[in-house]
Design an enzyme around this catalytic site. Structure first.
Site, PDB file in Angstrom:
ATOM      1  N   PRO A  58     -28.564  -3.396 -19.133  1.00  0.00           N
ATOM      2  CA  PRO A  58     -27.303  -2.979 -19.157  1.00  0.00           C
ATOM      3  C   PRO A  58     -27.154  -1.396 -19.089  1.00  0.00           C
ATOM      4  O   PRO A  58     -26.431  -0.848 -19.981  1.00  0.00           O
ATOM      5  CB  PRO A  58     -26.486  -3.609 -20.385  1.00  0.00           C
ATOM      6  CG  PRO A  58     -27.817  -3.631 -21.277  1.00  0.00           C
ATOM      7  CD  PRO A  58     -28.920  -3.814 -20.672  1.00  0.00           C
ATOM      8  N   CYS A  59     -27.724  -0.888 -18.171  1.00  0.00           N
ATOM      9  CA  CYS A  59     -27.527   0.610 -17.868  1.00  0.00           C
ATOM     10  C   CYS A  59     -26.123   1.274 -18.007  1.00  0.00           C
ATOM     11  O   CYS A  59     -25.886   2.303 -18.284  1.00  0.00           O
ATOM     12  CB  CYS A  59     -28.452   1.077 -16.606  1.00  0.00           C
ATOM     13  SG  CYS A  59     -30.409   0.485 -16.801  1.00  0.00           S
ATOM     14  N   HIS A  60     -25.010   0.266 -17.285  1.00  0.00           N
ATOM     15  CA  HIS A  60     -24.079   0.862 -17.136  1.00  0.00           C
ATOM     16  C   HIS A  60     -23.329   1.321 -18.650  1.00  0.00           C
ATOM     17  O   HIS A  60     -22.236   1.887 -18.672  1.00  0.00           O
ATOM     18  CB  HIS A  60     -22.939  -0.036 -16.550  1.00  0.00           C
ATOM     19  CG  HIS A  60     -22.766  -1.570 -17.357  1.00  0.00           C
ATOM     20  ND1 HIS A  60     -23.908  -2.352 -17.407  1.00  0.00           N
ATOM     21  CD2 HIS A  60     -21.720  -1.916 -17.821  1.00  0.00           C
ATOM     22  CE1 HIS A  60     -23.401  -3.331 -17.990  1.00  0.00           C
ATOM     23  NE2 HIS A  60     -22.128  -3.087 -18.319  1.00  0.00           N
TER      24      HIS A  60
END
Length: 104
Positions: A58-60
């Protein structure tokens, strides 16, 4: 986490381990991640690791300390808003309300 110098892949793996644990609707800064892995002066290096992170992470949910999203990634804001993260008039995520304080 390790307090010695982490190099190459070991650094990236430590970053990814932290990112994998960020819950939906929360954000974490590059600086927080750097501190957590024992490399507090390496926030930019965290950013570089994020640029090549596996797609399933979940890099966002990773923003800068002011709540700014990654340049050139307009979908990041959309993804965060879908999770309930609110943004201020200046375009930054509301770090006061949505920063993951219970971090590891």
């Amino acid at each position: 986490m390790q307090t010695d110098k982490l190099t190459g892949r070991a650094f990236d793996d430590e970053v990814y381990a932290v990112v994998a644990q960020i819950p939906a609707g929360k954000i974490v800064s590059y600086k927080q991640i750097a501190r957590l892995i024992g490399m507090p002066d390496h926030a930019r290096r965290v950013g570089r690791a994020m640029a090549s992170a596996p797609a399933e992470l979940p890099c966002h949910r990773v923003v800068n300390s002011a709540g700014r999203t990654a340049p050139g990634w307009p979908q990041q804001r959309e993804l965060l808003e879908k999770e309930g993260v609110r943004f201020k008039a200046n375009g930054c995520a509301d770090v006061v309300r949505f920063m993951w304080e219970e971090i590891l």
